[in-house]
Design a protein around this motif. Structure first.
Motif, mmCIF file in Angstrom:
data_model
loop_
_atom_site.group_PDB
_atom_site.id
_atom_site.type_symbol
_atom_site.label_atom_id
_atom_site.label_comp_id
_atom_site.label_asym_id
_atom_site.label_seq_id
_atom_site.Cartn_x
_atom_site.Cartn_y
_atom_site.Cartn_z
ATOM 1 N N LEU A 188 43.790 -5.029 -0.675
ATOM 2 C CA LEU A 188 43.587 -4.342 0.609
ATOM 3 C C LEU A 188 44.510 -3.129 0.771
ATOM 4 C CD1 LEU A 188 43.010 -7.382 2.980
ATOM 5 C CD2 LEU A 188 41.343 -5.655 2.336
ATOM 6 N N LYS A 189 45.532 -3.051 -0.064
ATOM 7 C CA LYS A 189 46.439 -1.892 0.003
ATOM 8 C C LYS A 189 45.893 -0.707 -0.789
ATOM 9 C CE LYS A 189 50.694 -4.351 0.948
ATOM 10 N NZ LYS A 189 50.680 -5.738 0.456
ATOM 11 N N LYS A 190 44.867 -0.928 -1.622
ATOM 12 C CA LYS A 190 44.333 0.151 -2.477
ATOM 13 C C LYS A 190 43.327 0.974 -1.689
ATOM 14 C CE LYS A 190 45.161 -1.947 -6.881
ATOM 15 N NZ LYS A 190 44.851 -1.581 -8.240
ATOM 16 N N ARG A 191 43.853 1.710 -0.731
ATOM 17 C CA ARG A 191 43.009 2.335 0.289
ATOM 18 C C ARG A 191 43.570 3.714 0.629
ATOM 19 N NH1 ARG A 191 44.771 1.607 5.809
ATOM 20 N NH2 ARG A 191 43.145 2.456 7.155
ATOM 21 N N LYS A 232 30.428 3.215 7.429
ATOM 22 C CA LYS A 232 30.565 3.552 6.005
ATOM 23 C C LYS A 232 31.940 4.100 5.655
ATOM 24 C CE LYS A 232 26.354 2.305 5.603
ATOM 25 N NZ LYS A 232 26.061 0.936 5.199
ATOM 26 N N ILE A 233 32.584 4.756 6.597
ATOM 27 C CA ILE A 233 33.892 5.349 6.296
ATOM 28 C C ILE A 233 34.916 4.264 5.955
ATOM 29 C CG2 ILE A 233 34.580 5.510 8.736
ATOM 30 C CD1 ILE A 233 36.043 8.129 8.018
ATOM 31 N N ARG A 234 34.760 3.077 6.536
ATOM 32 C CA ARG A 234 35.702 1.993 6.192
ATOM 33 C C ARG A 234 35.533 1.610 4.715
ATOM 34 N NH1 ARG A 234 38.383 -0.932 10.429
ATOM 35 N NH2 ARG A 234 37.472 -0.601 12.487
ATOM 36 N N LYS A 235 34.282 1.595 4.246
ATOM 37 C CA LYS A 235 34.043 1.274 2.835
ATOM 38 C C LYS A 235 34.549 2.413 1.958
ATOM 39 C CE LYS A 235 29.718 -1.105 4.003
ATOM 40 N NZ LYS A 235 28.295 -1.237 3.693
ATOM 41 N N LEU A 236 34.326 3.645 2.436
ATOM 42 C CA LEU A 236 34.729 4.813 1.634
ATOM 43 C C LEU A 236 36.247 4.896 1.462
ATOM 44 C CD1 LEU A 236 32.113 7.314 3.086
ATOM 45 C CD2 LEU A 236 32.260 6.583 0.698
ATOM 46 N N GLU A 237 37.003 4.325 2.366
ATOM 47 C CA GLU A 237 38.466 4.333 2.213
ATOM 48 C C GLU A 237 38.860 3.653 0.895
ATOM 49 O OE1 GLU A 237 40.251 2.674 5.780
ATOM 50 O OE2 GLU A 237 40.268 4.666 6.695
ATOM 51 N N TYR A 238 38.127 2.616 0.525
ATOM 52 C CA TYR A 238 38.421 1.891 -0.723
ATOM 53 C C TYR A 238 37.705 2.511 -1.927
ATOM 54 C CZ TYR A 238 40.938 -1.439 1.999
ATOM 55 O OH TYR A 238 41.887 -1.999 2.824
ATOM 56 N N LEU A 239 36.469 2.968 -1.706
ATOM 57 C CA LEU A 239 35.716 3.558 -2.817
ATOM 58 C C LEU A 239 36.378 4.853 -3.290
ATOM 59 C CD1 LEU A 239 32.220 2.772 -1.283
ATOM 60 C CD2 LEU A 239 33.077 1.845 -3.454
ATOM 61 N N TYR A 248 31.492 9.717 -9.817
ATOM 62 C CA TYR A 248 31.753 8.344 -9.378
ATOM 63 C C TYR A 248 30.512 7.898 -8.614
ATOM 64 C CZ TYR A 248 34.168 4.388 -7.149
ATOM 65 O OH TYR A 248 34.556 3.134 -6.718
ATOM 66 N N LEU A 249 29.887 6.838 -9.104
ATOM 67 C CA LEU A 249 28.624 6.385 -8.522
ATOM 68 C C LEU A 249 28.876 5.328 -7.457
ATOM 69 C CD1 LEU A 249 25.492 6.539 -8.747
ATOM 70 C CD2 LEU A 249 25.651 4.682 -10.409
ATOM 71 N N ILE A 250 28.464 5.634 -6.240
ATOM 72 C CA ILE A 250 28.615 4.691 -5.111
ATOM 73 C C ILE A 250 27.242 4.070 -4.854
ATOM 74 C CG2 ILE A 250 29.163 4.485 -2.648
ATOM 75 C CD1 ILE A 250 31.059 6.868 -2.962
ATOM 76 N N PRO A 251 27.145 2.735 -4.800
ATOM 77 C CA PRO A 251 25.820 2.125 -4.598
ATOM 78 C C PRO A 251 25.298 2.358 -3.179
ATOM 79 C CG PRO A 251 27.516 0.441 -4.508
ATOM 80 C CD PRO A 251 28.213 1.732 -4.865
ATOM 81 N N MET A 252 24.041 2.061 -2.995
ATOM 82 C CA MET A 252 23.387 2.181 -1.685
ATOM 83 C C MET A 252 24.246 1.540 -0.588
ATOM 84 S SD MET A 252 19.873 2.678 -0.784
ATOM 85 C CE MET A 252 18.892 1.841 -1.983
ATOM 86 N N ASN A 287 29.338 -2.785 -2.389
ATOM 87 C CA ASN A 287 29.757 -3.619 -3.516
ATOM 88 C C ASN A 287 31.103 -4.238 -3.100
ATOM 89 O OD1 ASN A 287 31.662 -1.584 -3.819
ATOM 90 N ND2 ASN A 287 30.759 -0.723 -5.663
ATOM 91 N N ALA A 288 31.739 -4.954 -4.022
ATOM 92 C CA ALA A 288 32.980 -5.643 -3.643
ATOM 93 C C ALA A 288 34.030 -4.634 -3.167
ATOM 94 C CB ALA A 288 33.496 -6.465 -4.823
ATOM 95 N N THR A 289 34.141 -3.500 -3.860
ATOM 96 C CA THR A 289 35.163 -2.508 -3.478
ATOM 97 C C THR A 289 34.911 -1.984 -2.064
ATOM 98 O OG1 THR A 289 35.247 -1.896 -5.810
ATOM 99 C CG2 THR A 289 36.324 -0.396 -4.264
ATOM 100 N N GLY A 290 33.672 -1.612 -1.764
ATOM 101 C CA GLY A 290 33.349 -1.106 -0.428
ATOM 102 C C GLY A 290 33.566 -2.165 0.649
ATOM 103 N N SER A 291 33.243 -3.401 0.326
ATOM 104 C CA SER A 291 33.372 -4.480 1.317
ATOM 105 C C SER A 291 34.812 -4.728 1.748
ATOM 106 C CB SER A 291 32.822 -5.792 0.758
ATOM 107 O OG SER A 291 31.450 -5.671 0.621
ATOM 108 N N LEU A 292 35.760 -4.286 0.924
ATOM 109 C CA LEU A 292 37.168 -4.447 1.317
ATOM 110 C C LEU A 292 37.410 -3.791 2.680
ATOM 111 C CD1 LEU A 292 38.833 -3.642 -2.134
ATOM 112 C CD2 LEU A 292 38.981 -5.835 -0.924
ATOM 113 N N GLY A 293 36.649 -2.734 2.978
ATOM 114 C CA GLY A 293 36.808 -2.041 4.260
ATOM 115 C C GLY A 293 36.568 -2.952 5.449
#
Ligand SMILES: Cc1ncc(COP(=O)(O)O)c(C=O)c1O
Length: 332
Positions: A11-14, A54-61, A154-158, A162-168
């Motif tokens: 969760l710190k990788k943001r 989506k911006i919460r997911k993008l913080e991690y992506l 860098y390919l971001i799924p629809m 994915n797991a990385t985006g869900s961290l948001g």
């Protein structure tokens, strides 16, 4: 520390991009009408041009994209995708180029989210619904083409799901963890499943027993069970975090898709207008309106006890109103 200690490091990788925490507001008149205490988490206020969930997911992506040395974001969605618009905005902020793979015909005049994509300078490629069914192939070819041009995409799924985006959305539960135990039910939209997956994990992680309910705005319960299960399994495959079986018991309702994804009946739009005039809260016609209608119906059916405390997650999507001006004309 929560139930899954490995999550705390992840969760710190943001990269902090959103304006957080977003406010929570009580909907006084609708609470009275429905016989519950209804609050809304204003994730439509996470940003302006990149507003919504989506911006919460993008913080991690974006953290991951930077760590991998990429210089371009590629993502996909419908012509009016909120996720594509938020990605295009964050790409500019972070100094990335952005390419969007869009499902549907290119309109003569860009409107709503697509207009913002254009203003932000994202490049776009349009595919028919039929061709879009080969999305993995399109993505592969697009990545190969851009790599040939010297890009590091860098390919971001629809939907960033994915797991990385869900961290948001695990992080979003952390933001709420002190007040959430008082809530009996939480409602969110199901578009690509990442928001629900993140919140479900976050609730388990913090031992909060509020019931999370997802309302589908496209597809059906079986589809979302498969999608959220895929995301949960990615945590195992990518990060070595195995979740207990009860996390795979999801509470989904697919009765409110209506006449189809991104399509509205006049009655639905009338409800959007009624809620706006009652509470000053504007829902988007594609995601949060249908989710709100689903929540109200479940409350009326008694799935939520009278007097219960309910939290609705407003995941944004306002730009999606503007291409529907013609439809609104008939009901305003
Ligand atoms: C405004 C809005 N709300 C909700 C959702 C659904 O979120 P998720 O894709 O994480 O299921 C989306 C995107 O799909 C969206 O754009």
């Amino acid at each position: 520390m929560g139930l899954f200690p490995e999550l705390d490091a992840l969760l710190k990788k943001r990269i902090g991009l959103a304006h957080l925490p977003t406010p929570i507001e009580k909907l006084e008149r609708l609470s009275g009408e429905l016989g519950v205490t209804l609050y809304v988490k204003r994730d439509d206020l996470t940003e302006s041009v990149a507003s919504g969930n989506k911006i919460r997911k993008l913080e991690y992506l974006l953290y991951d994209a930077k760590e991998k040395g990429c210089d371009m974001l590629i993502t996909c969605g419908g012509v009016q995708s909120n996720h594509c618009r938020a990605t295009a905005a964050i790409a500019v902020r972070m100094g990335f180029a952005c390419h969007l793979i869009l499902r549907g015909d290119e309109p003569a005049i860009p409107d709503g989210n697509l207009l913002i994509d254009r203003i932000l300078g994202a490049t776009t490629a349009f595919y028919t619904r039929e061709d879009f069914k080969n999305l993995p192939e399109i993505e592969r070819d697009t990545v190969a083409m851009l790599e040939k041009q010297g890009r590091r995409p860098y390919l971001i799924p629809m939907g960033g799901s994915n797991a990385t985006g869900s961290l948001g959305y695990i992080k979003m539960i952390e933001e709420l963890k002190d007040i959430l135990p008082a809530f009996d039910h939480i409602y969110c939209a199901l578009g690509s499943g990442g928001t629900y997956a993140g919140m479900a994990i976050g609730l388990k992680h913090h031992g909060i027993s509020s019931r999370l309910r997802g309302i589908a705005v496209c597809d059906d319960v079986a589809y979302f069970k498969a999608e959220v299960t895929r995301i949960l399994r990615e945590f195992d495959e990518w990060y070595g975090i195995t979740f207990p079986d009860d996390l795979f018991n999801m509470d989904f309702d697919d009765r409110f898709v209506g006449i189809g994804y991104a399509l509205n009946t006049p009655d639905e739009l009338k409800e959007l207008i009624r809620i706006a005039r009652l509470e000053g809260l504007i829902l988007d016609p594609v995601y949060t309106l249908k989710t709100f209608l689903g929540m109200m119906q479940q409350i009326r059916e008694g799935k939520v006890a009278k007097g219960a405390k309910v939290l609705f997650i407003h995941t944004g999507g306002h730009y999606g109103i503007f291409p529907k001006g013609e439809e609104f004309k008939g009901v305003l």
